[in-house]
Design a protein around this motif. Structure first.
Motif, PDB file in Angstrom:
ATOM      1  N   GLN A 129       0.831  -1.198   0.000  1.00 52.77           N
ATOM      2  CA  GLN A 129       0.000   0.000   0.000  1.00 52.77           C
ATOM      3  C   GLN A 129       0.870   1.254   0.000  1.00 52.77           C
ATOM      4  O   GLN A 129       0.844   2.073   0.923  1.00 52.77           O
ATOM      5  N   PRO A 130       1.662   1.425  -1.069  1.00 52.81           N
ATOM      6  CA  PRO A 130       2.721   2.443  -1.090  1.00 52.81           C
ATOM      7  C   PRO A 130       2.246   3.866  -0.908  1.00 52.81           C
ATOM      8  O   PRO A 130       2.943   4.682  -0.319  1.00 52.81           O
ATOM      9  N   ARG A 131       1.067   4.217  -1.424  1.00 47.80           N
ATOM     10  CA  ARG A 131       0.630   5.606  -1.287  1.00 47.80           C
ATOM     11  C   ARG A 131       0.446   5.979   0.179  1.00 47.80           C
ATOM     12  O   ARG A 131       0.785   7.058   0.613  1.00 47.80           O
ATOM     13  N   ARG A 132      -0.101   5.054   0.934  1.00 41.81           N
ATOM     14  CA  ARG A 132      -0.363   5.329   2.344  1.00 41.81           C
ATOM     15  C   ARG A 132       0.926   5.322   3.151  1.00 41.81           C
ATOM     16  O   ARG A 132       1.038   6.007   4.162  1.00 41.81           O
ATOM     17  N   LEU A 133       1.911   4.552   2.713  1.00 40.72           N
ATOM     18  CA  LEU A 133       3.141   4.417   3.496  1.00 40.72           C
ATOM     19  C   LEU A 133       4.247   5.359   3.047  1.00 40.72           C
ATOM     20  O   LEU A 133       5.335   5.340   3.583  1.00 40.72           O
ATOM     21  N   GLY A 134       3.974   6.151   2.002  1.00 38.74           N
ATOM     22  CA  GLY A 134       4.945   7.169   1.629  1.00 38.74           C
ATOM     23  C   GLY A 134       5.940   6.766   0.563  1.00 38.74           C
ATOM     24  O   GLY A 134       6.794   7.551   0.191  1.00 38.74           O
ATOM     25  N   LEU A 135       5.881   5.534   0.070  1.00 36.47           N
ATOM     26  CA  LEU A 135       6.788   5.159  -1.016  1.00 36.47           C
ATOM     27  C   LEU A 135       6.418   5.934  -2.278  1.00 36.47           C
ATOM     28  O   LEU A 135       5.258   6.040  -2.629  1.00 36.47           O
ATOM     29  N   ILE A 140       8.578   2.746  -6.951  1.00 34.51           N
ATOM     30  CA  ILE A 140       7.824   1.537  -7.302  1.00 34.51           C
ATOM     31  C   ILE A 140       8.028   1.219  -8.779  1.00 34.51           C
ATOM     32  O   ILE A 140       8.248   0.071  -9.158  1.00 34.51           O
ATOM     33  N   ASP A 141       7.951   2.252  -9.617  1.00 36.32           N
ATOM     34  CA  ASP A 141       8.180   2.049 -11.049  1.00 36.32           C
ATOM     35  C   ASP A 141       9.576   1.493 -11.300  1.00 36.32           C
ATOM     36  O   ASP A 141       9.773   0.606 -12.133  1.00 36.32           O
ATOM     37  N   THR A 142      10.562   2.017 -10.590  1.00 36.53           N
ATOM     38  CA  THR A 142      11.934   1.535 -10.752  1.00 36.53           C
ATOM     39  C   THR A 142      12.029   0.055 -10.412  1.00 36.53           C
ATOM     40  O   THR A 142      12.648  -0.727 -11.145  1.00 36.53           O
ATOM     41  N   ALA A 143      11.426  -0.331  -9.296  1.00 39.20           N
ATOM     42  CA  ALA A 143      11.485  -1.732  -8.878  1.00 39.20           C
ATOM     43  C   ALA A 143      10.801  -2.644  -9.887  1.00 39.20           C
ATOM     44  O   ALA A 143      11.333  -3.694 -10.257  1.00 39.20           O
ATOM     45  N   LEU A 144       9.627  -2.240 -10.364  1.00 41.84           N
ATOM     46  CA  LEU A 144       8.847  -3.118 -11.237  1.00 41.84           C
ATOM     47  C   LEU A 144       9.327  -3.094 -12.685  1.00 41.84           C
ATOM     48  O   LEU A 144       9.329  -4.131 -13.352  1.00 41.84           O
ATOM     49  N   PHE A 145       9.718  -1.922 -13.177  1.00 41.14           N
ATOM     50  CA  PHE A 145      10.034  -1.794 -14.599  1.00 41.14           C
ATOM     51  C   PHE A 145      11.526  -1.923 -14.924  1.00 41.14           C
ATOM     52  O   PHE A 145      11.879  -2.326 -16.029  1.00 41.14           O
ATOM     53  N   ASP A 146      12.384  -1.561 -13.982  1.00 43.27           N
ATOM     54  CA  ASP A 146      13.802  -1.452 -14.318  1.00 43.27           C
ATOM     55  C   ASP A 146      14.711  -2.445 -13.607  1.00 43.27           C
ATOM     56  O   ASP A 146      15.857  -2.615 -14.013  1.00 43.27           O
ATOM     57  N   SER A 147      14.233  -3.074 -12.538  1.00 40.52           N
ATOM     58  CA  SER A 147      15.125  -3.979 -11.809  1.00 40.52           C
ATOM     59  C   SER A 147      15.257  -5.335 -12.476  1.00 40.52           C
ATOM     60  O   SER A 147      16.270  -6.025 -12.318  1.00 40.52           O
ATOM     61  N   GLY A 148      14.229  -5.755 -13.203  1.00 40.28           N
ATOM     62  CA  GLY A 148      14.245  -7.085 -13.794  1.00 40.28           C
ATOM     63  C   GLY A 148      14.023  -8.198 -12.791  1.00 40.28           C
ATOM     64  O   GLY A 148      14.178  -9.376 -13.117  1.00 40.28           O
ATOM     65  N   ARG A 149      13.666  -7.844 -11.571  1.00 45.68           N
ATOM     66  CA  ARG A 149      13.486  -8.824 -10.502  1.00 45.68           C
ATOM     67  C   ARG A 149      12.050  -8.806  -9.994  1.00 45.68           C
ATOM     68  O   ARG A 149      11.366  -7.784 -10.087  1.00 45.68           O
ATOM     69  N   PRO A 150      11.569  -9.913  -9.443  1.00 49.22           N
ATOM     70  CA  PRO A 150      10.241  -9.902  -8.820  1.00 49.22           C
ATOM     71  C   PRO A 150      10.251  -9.038  -7.569  1.00 49.22           C
ATOM     72  O   PRO A 150      11.250  -8.959  -6.858  1.00 49.22           O
ATOM     73  N   VAL A 151       9.132  -8.380  -7.328  1.00 54.38           N
ATOM     74  CA  VAL A 151       8.992  -7.498  -6.170  1.00 54.38           C
ATOM     75  C   VAL A 151       7.899  -8.055  -5.269  1.00 54.38           C
ATOM     76  O   VAL A 151       6.782  -8.327  -5.723  1.00 54.38           O
ATOM     77  N   LEU A 152       8.218  -8.222  -3.994  1.00 53.72           N
ATOM     78  CA  LEU A 152       7.258  -8.717  -3.013  1.00 53.72           C
ATOM     79  C   LEU A 152       6.838  -7.549  -2.126  1.00 53.72           C
ATOM     80  O   LEU A 152       7.643  -7.008  -1.371  1.00 53.72           O
ATOM     81  N   PHE A 153       5.574  -7.134  -2.253  1.00 51.10           N
ATOM     82  CA  PHE A 153       5.033  -6.064  -1.426  1.00 51.10           C
ATOM     83  C   PHE A 153       4.384  -6.682  -0.190  1.00 51.10           C
ATOM     84  O   PHE A 153       3.500  -7.532  -0.306  1.00 51.10           O
ATOM     85  N   LEU A 154       4.816  -6.228   0.980  1.00 52.04           N
ATOM     86  CA  LEU A 154       4.294  -6.756   2.234  1.00 52.04           C
ATOM     87  C   LEU A 154       3.455  -5.695   2.937  1.00 52.04           C
ATOM     88  O   LEU A 154       3.800  -4.508   2.903  1.00 52.04           O
ATOM     89  N   PRO A 155       2.367  -6.102   3.589  1.00 50.39           N
ATOM     90  CA  PRO A 155       1.512  -5.130   4.297  1.00 50.39           C
ATOM     91  C   PRO A 155       2.190  -4.588   5.538  1.00 50.39           C
ATOM     92  O   PRO A 155       3.187  -5.139   6.019  1.00 50.39           O
ATOM     93  N   LEU A 272      -6.901   5.734 -16.331  1.00 50.21           N
ATOM     94  CA  LEU A 272      -8.128   4.958 -16.257  1.00 50.21           C
ATOM     95  C   LEU A 272      -8.157   4.007 -15.071  1.00 50.21           C
ATOM     96  O   LEU A 272      -9.190   3.402 -14.800  1.00 50.21           O
ATOM     97  N   GLY A 273      -7.041   3.883 -14.397  1.00 54.92           N
ATOM     98  CA  GLY A 273      -6.972   2.880 -13.331  1.00 54.92           C
ATOM     99  C   GLY A 273      -6.665   1.533 -13.941  1.00 54.92           C
ATOM    100  O   GLY A 273      -6.708   1.341 -15.153  1.00 54.92           O
ATOM    101  N   GLY A 274      -6.361   0.566 -13.123  1.00 52.79           N
ATOM    102  CA  GLY A 274      -6.048  -0.758 -13.641  1.00 52.79           C
ATOM    103  C   GLY A 274      -5.945  -1.744 -12.508  1.00 52.79           C
ATOM    104  O   GLY A 274      -5.979  -1.379 -11.329  1.00 52.79           O
ATOM    105  N   VAL A 275      -5.782  -3.013 -12.882  1.00 49.83           N
ATOM    106  CA  VAL A 275      -5.712  -4.079 -11.892  1.00 49.83           C
ATOM    107  C   VAL A 275      -4.511  -3.877 -10.974  1.00 49.83           C
ATOM    108  O   VAL A 275      -4.611  -3.979  -9.748  1.00 49.83           O
ATOM    109  N   LEU A 280      -2.421  -2.916  -5.686  1.00 49.58           N
ATOM    110  CA  LEU A 280      -1.375  -2.294  -4.876  1.00 49.58           C
ATOM    111  C   LEU A 280      -1.969  -1.400  -3.786  1.00 49.58           C
ATOM    112  O   LEU A 280      -1.483  -1.383  -2.652  1.00 49.58           O
ATOM    113  N   ASP A 281      -3.007  -0.661  -4.129  1.00 49.42           N
ATOM    114  CA  ASP A 281      -3.565   0.300  -3.192  1.00 49.42           C
ATOM    115  C   ASP A 281      -4.474  -0.324  -2.140  1.00 49.42           C
ATOM    116  O   ASP A 281      -4.679   0.262  -1.078  1.00 49.42           O
TER     117      ASP A 281
END
Length: 291
Positions: A129-135, A140-155, A272-275, A280-281
């Motif tokens: 929930q990055p918006r609420r936590l200040g990320l 987030i874009d860097t992690a998902l689009f540029d790292s080439g690695r899976p990202v695990l988001f934890l609550p 438009l929003g998306g899945v 994430l939110d």
């Protein structure tokens, strides 16, 4: 693919102990270790990010001192956390399966620090929930689009066993294919696996038209010794795919959801929003994502 290195990304506003506990839950099961990274922006960038603070009204020395004090406090919390769980600070007796927690920090552009360390990790762990936590969206874009690695988001709250029930969201996109591959270690450890059929990605440009139904995914998993239960999701007229996905997750008591991130362009998702953005939110369970 084995999971040996888990990079845990911390920022000043991160719920430190909760995030570390969630990462340790995974590390203990996978016999992997934690590389904990604190990202610290340059003082100039911190001032630039303060949109309502006139430039020059705060001495840069004061910003630097506040940043360093925050870093010291976070490191102290990490040290206390590690000691309480009796984790070593490095590998023990040259055993690769040592579960330890090692600290480092990066001072400078956060995106660069994330890539320098994240591209060498097997999994990147970030706060959910990055918006609420200040990320920042950029991070987030860097992690998902540029790292080439899976990202695990934890609550930001204690989680149940994330590998009890694991669900894979399948929509026949290239991102879903990548997610299937990177989620295999998690699927192998799960007590129960669900394959969510959330429709196809026929509208995506550049597809090779080789449509793969969710039934084939479940069969392919069986050849890996994984029994996947097929679940077809049909959103109601007033319900988005993301909302339907999270409703099914709650009803089946899923502990980890794996899905491809941003199968449409970021511009379309933003307008438009998306899945991806909805999940994430609003998700309150761990999310494994890759683009």
């Amino acid at each position: 693919m084995s999971i040996r290195t888990i990079l845990v990304v911390l920022e000043a506003d991160t719920a430190v102990e909760v995030l570390l506990d969630g990462a340790l839950e995974i590390a203990g099961t996978m016999e992997s270790h934690l590389e904990v990274l604190l990202l610290q922006s340059d003082p100039e960038q911190l001032l630039a990010d303060c949109a309502f603070t006139p430039l020059g009204s705060i001495p840069i020395e004061a910003v630097t001192a506040a940043r360093d004090a925050s870093a010291t406090a976070i490191r102290d919390r990490f040290t206390a956390w590690r000691a309480a769980r009796e984790l070593p600070v490095d590998i023990v007796d040259h055993k690769l399966r040592t579960t330890y927690a090692r600290w480092s920090n990066w001072q400078g552009p956060a995106e660069i620090g994330l890539l320098r360390r994240g591209r060498l990790a097997d999994v990147i762990v970030m706060a959910g929930q990055p918006r609420r936590l200040g990320l920042s969206s950029a991070l987030i874009d860097t992690a998902l689009f540029d790292s080439g690695r899976p990202v695990l988001f934890l609550p930001d709250k204690p989680i149940g066993p994330p590998l009890g029930r694991v669900a894979l969201a399948w929509n026949d996109s290239l991102q879903a294919v990548r997610c299937l591959a990177c989620s295999m270690p998690f699927l192998h450890e799960a007590e129960r696996v669900y394959v969510f059929s959330v429709g196809s990605a026929d509208a995506l440009p550049g597809r090779d038209r080789a449509s793969i139904p969710a039934e084939d995914v479940a069969e392919a998993l069986s050849w890996q010794g994984i029994k996947g239960t097929l679940v077809r999701l049909a959103p109601q007229a007033d319900e988005t795919v993301g909302a339907r996905l999270l409703r099914e997750v709650a009803e089946l008591d899923v502990g980890l959801l794996a899905l491809g991130a941003f199968t449409h362009s970021r511009v379309r998702e933003a307008l438009l929003g998306g899945v991806t953005r909805h999940v994430l939110d609003h998700a309150t369970i761990p999310l494994l994502m890759i683009h």
